[in-house]
Write a protein that holds these residues in place. Structure first.
Motif, mmCIF file in Angstrom:
data_model
loop_
_atom_site.group_PDB
_atom_site.id
_atom_site.type_symbol
_atom_site.label_atom_id
_atom_site.label_comp_id
_atom_site.label_asym_id
_atom_site.label_seq_id
_atom_site.Cartn_x
_atom_site.Cartn_y
_atom_site.Cartn_z
ATOM 1 N N GLU A 175 -30.797 -108.854 36.100
ATOM 2 C CA GLU A 175 -29.541 -109.585 36.244
ATOM 3 C C GLU A 175 -28.877 -109.131 37.550
ATOM 4 O OE1 GLU A 175 -28.339 -111.987 34.543
ATOM 5 O OE2 GLU A 175 -29.509 -112.000 32.681
ATOM 6 N N MET A 176 -29.150 -109.850 38.617
ATOM 7 C CA MET A 176 -28.780 -109.421 39.959
ATOM 8 C C MET A 176 -27.378 -109.854 40.372
ATOM 9 S SD MET A 176 -30.950 -110.106 43.477
ATOM 10 C CE MET A 176 -32.423 -109.338 42.785
ATOM 11 N N LEU A 177 -26.856 -110.889 39.764
ATOM 12 C CA LEU A 177 -25.604 -111.470 40.245
ATOM 13 C C LEU A 177 -24.425 -110.507 40.108
ATOM 14 C CD1 LEU A 177 -24.242 -113.969 41.430
ATOM 15 C CD2 LEU A 177 -23.925 -114.820 39.100
ATOM 16 N N ALA A 178 -24.290 -109.850 38.957
ATOM 17 C CA ALA A 178 -23.148 -108.956 38.736
ATOM 18 C C ALA A 178 -23.122 -107.775 39.699
ATOM 19 C CB ALA A 178 -23.127 -108.475 37.287
ATOM 20 N N PRO A 179 -24.227 -107.045 39.901
ATOM 21 C CA PRO A 179 -24.169 -105.939 40.868
ATOM 22 C C PRO A 179 -23.950 -106.399 42.302
ATOM 23 C CG PRO A 179 -26.397 -106.250 40.034
ATOM 24 C CD PRO A 179 -25.505 -107.073 39.173
ATOM 25 N N LEU A 180 -24.487 -107.558 42.666
ATOM 26 C CA LEU A 180 -24.243 -108.079 44.005
ATOM 27 C C LEU A 180 -22.766 -108.390 44.199
ATOM 28 C CD1 LEU A 180 -25.248 -109.219 46.741
ATOM 29 C CD2 LEU A 180 -25.512 -111.418 45.576
ATOM 30 N N THR A 181 -22.149 -109.043 43.216
ATOM 31 C CA THR A 181 -20.724 -109.363 43.309
ATOM 32 C C THR A 181 -19.888 -108.093 43.409
ATOM 33 O OG1 THR A 181 -21.118 -111.369 42.003
ATOM 34 C CG2 THR A 181 -18.854 -110.606 42.171
#
Length: 725
Positions: A414-420
């Motif tokens: 789940e990459m979106l949360a850490p990128l944000t």
């Protein structure tokens, strides 16, 4: 086992209870049933012995018997000419069965490849493909398939992921599909590089968000085409590697050559001239389980300072400029705020996790006392080490090293949360510190567009540096994310590359950048790309492609190195002849239109119109266009069924099968366990696929459980007193 009559005292009365009769019937029938199960199991085992590499696939109809999937071999021939490379991929499909088969194969290409040709060869017939709008191409293919014609269809799923479908492969027949593309050669720090992807890594596809009234966009599938980008994958413990690959590279560098090397495969290099080499794989055919990387450098003191190439196509001139600005000297290093993000999902298990941790520990060691930092780790959850960036002193660094050393690979991506979280900037107005994000991952996800949109919306003053980990990183995600984040992309394929490549990257991050870059032409009407030139780090060249029309004149590059202005004027008439530059330009313009769509500079309709026009004019594959080849002569007899088969892929080298797919225990290709957990059936994805995907599991597990159940029942019956002698 022999059944004997029971003693008279133990014999049931004529009106024995029904249960007793049932027990006796089961006891009498058990050997027959067990023998039947064993016979059925032997048939299945004979069709696909473990380790044989054979794959059983079921036909479209429920009563269809399983058949072995078509075999595939691949040959790659690459001709490098100065700054560009022309590659031809020949895929040979062999139908080893006595049935008519349609084969579907998902395969990778370079993310910047301009795919412009496909040829189908069946026997002595050669069919050249047409480029058409995607829907029209699929319609033509399906019509040919149903009518029994030989046909092939090549479709883009991602800029680095394509699907080949080949219809009506006759019993025992071999058909050949040949695909050609153009791509630029990468240059960084004086090293030219060519990367040839061979394997599609299994991707994590996040589930749609829950549908709630308050959630904007809830319920939309972040991966609407998940069914098309999730091919079966072979378990290396049960199957031999599939799809052997051969490679030949003809290298015409355009300057006297120094070293020619590969960090991924043993190669044989034959010198054919001062500026040319012939490169082959030293070990012959190799499994398609890792990307091939080839690098070369100029002979000492012979590297060209300026690369300027042109190509005439019709009435137009196309230009490719590759210029490396001089390095700044004795410039003060600015303090940095660095956020390190490390992927510890299941696909990183094994060698990839070791590479990522070693890379991050090395980056921590290079921080200066004036720098500040933070660390974020993620799988299907995430942790931020500190609430905010902290000073790079020994106390905080010790905590970070312990945190990184304890990481283990598990879960989904789940990459979106850490990128944000990494993009969130508490002080966006500050200019006295450089803000950088270093993101370490294999990029094995299917929701790339979500990631790109988040970067475009939240990048602010941050610079994003992507580090691709492992033998088959998702280079489309990495390259495009770095471009949107105004950073750079570094690939680390083996543990041996960590020290050298991290040192090169960290030197770039610590070095002053060349900023405020602009390009201007003396003549009007030039269409150049990229529209906005990126910041440059040490050793990074300016790469500019342009359509000149009939004009020549000059190209002027301007920028700043530190606080000093820099300028270079290039006379276009001095450009050398190049090949494939028009394709490179058109592919770059298509990428620019995609960026404009993601950032809102162009509407989706306007961007699609630009992409479709460029693709049809230059005969290029895109998400809106496909290549289709159809033979006019029917081949499959009317009424003869057609079996559909997804050809399996080899697991990328260094990946842990069980960490990705779970402990299924089956000798058949699998879908990632993390994908099964995340996946929600998508009617749109199902409708878009257009082909009947096979059920790859055999009946062996069912037969095994049936046999064990009957065996247990028989044992209980036969152990009853007086039943067995």
């Amino acid at each position: 086992m022999v059944l004997t009559p029971a003693p008279a005292a133990a014999r049931p009365e004529p009106c024995a209870p029904p249960a007793a009769l049932l027990h006796r019937a089961l006891a009498l029938c058990a050997p027959l049933l067990l023998g039947l199960v064993a016979w059925l199991g032997s048939l299945d085992g004979a069709a696909a012995a473990p380790g044989s590499g054979a794959l059983l696939l079921r036909g479209k109809l429920p009563q269809s018997a399983p058949v072995e999937a078509p075999r595939l071999k691949t040959d790659i021939a690459v001709a490098v000419s100065g700054p560009t490379a022309r590659a031809t991929i020949t895929q040979l499909f062999r139908n080893t069965t006595d049935q008519w088969v349609e084969g579907t194969y998902v395969y990778p290409l370079p993310e910047d490849a301009a795919v412009d040709a496909m040829t189908l060869v069946v026997g002595d017939r050669v069919i050249v493909a047409d480029i058409r709008a995607r829907a029209a191409a699929r319609q033509a293919y399906e019509a040919a398939r149903e009518a029994g014609h030989a046909a092939a269809l090549t479709e883009q799923e991602r800029p680095n992921l394509f699907t080949n479908s080949v219809a009506n492969i006759g019993p025992g027949e071999t058909v050949l599909v040949q695909i050609a593309y153009q791509q630029p050669v990468r240059l960084s720090g004086g090293t030219h590089a060519l990367r040839i992807p061979l394997v599609v890594a299994p991707r994590y596809n996040p589930a749609p968000a829950p549908v709630t009234p308050a959630a904007e966009g809830a319920g939309a599938d972040p991966v609407p085409d998940r069914a098309r980008i999730t091919p079966p994958v072979l378990d290396p413990a049960e199957h031999a590697p599939a799809n052997p690959v051969t490679l030949t590279v003809t290298l015409q560098a355009g300057f006297p050559l120094g070293s020619v090397q590969s960090a991924t495969h043993p190669i044989r290099v034959e010198e054919t001239g001062p500026e040319s080499r012939r490169v082959t794989l030293a070990d012959g055919p190799v499994p398609a389980d890792r990307d091939i990387e080839l690098t070369w450098t100029a002979a000492p003191a012979r590297a060209p300072a300026i690369g300027l190439f042109r190509e005439r196509v019709g009435t137009d001139e196309y230009l490719l400029a590759v210029v490396t600005p001089p390095e700044g000297q004795n410039l003060a290093r600015r303090p940095r705020d660095v956020t390190f993000v490390i992927d510890n999902s299941g696909s990183m298990a094994g060698a990839s996790m070791r590479q990522a941790k070693a890379s991050l520990l090395m980056a921590l060691d290079r921080l200066a006392p004036a720098d500040r930092f933070n660390v974020i780790r993620f799988d299907n959850t995430m942790d931020q080490l500190f609430p905010e960036a902290v000073p790079a002193d020994e106390r905080h660094l010790a905590v970070a090293r312990s945190f990184v050393a304890a990481l283990e690979a598990r879960g989904g991506t789940e990459m979106l949360a850490p990128l944000t979280a990494a993009l969130a900037d508490p002080t966006p107005e500050r200019t006295d510190r450089v803000r950088q994000i270093v993101f370490l991952t294999d990029g094995a996800i299917g929701n790339e567009e979500q990631i790109f949109s988040a970067i475009a919306a939240g990048r602010g003053r941050s610079r994003l540096f992507m580090i691709g980990i492992g033998s088959a990183p998702n280079a489309h995600l990495m390259t495009y994310a770095a471009e949107l984040g105004r950073g750079s992309y570094t690939a680390i394929g083996t543990i041996d590359q960590v020290a050298e490549r991290m040192r090169e990257l960290l030197t770039k991050l610590e070095s002053p950048v060349v900023t405020d870059l602009t390009a201007s032409f003396s003549e009007p009407g030039v269409e150049a790309t990229p529209r906005l030139l990126p910041d440059l780090y040490r050793g990074e060249p300016v790469v500019l492609a342009a359509r000149l029309g009939r004009s020549a004149g000059t190209l002027t590059l301007r920028g700043r190195i530190g606080d000093r202005p820099w300028e270079q004027v290039l006379r276009l008439a001095q450009a050398e002849e190049g090949q494939g530059i028009s394709k490179v330009w058109a592919r770059a313009k298509i990428g620019e239109a995609e960026t404009a769509r993601l950032t809102g500079r162009l509407s989706a309709e306007a961007a699609d119109a630009v992409i479709l026009s460029l693709a049809l004019e230059h005969r290029l594959m895109t998400r809106l266009t496909s290549l289709v080849a159809v033979d006019v002569t029917p081949r499959r007899p009317t009424g003869t069924p057609l079996t559909a088969a997804d050809l399996p892929l080899t697991l990328p080298a260094g990946w842990d099968f069980e960490a990705v797919f779970g402990r299924s225990g089956a000798a058949q290709p699998a879908q990632p366990a993390r994908e099964r957990r995340a996946q929600v059936p998508s009617p749109l994805a199902t409708a878009a696929s257009g082909i009947a995907l096979p059920q790859t599991a055999s009946d062996a597990p069912l037969l095994l459980w049936l046999g064990l159940s009957l065996l247990a029942a028989s044992a209980l019956i036969l152990r009853r007193p007086g039943r067995v002698a």
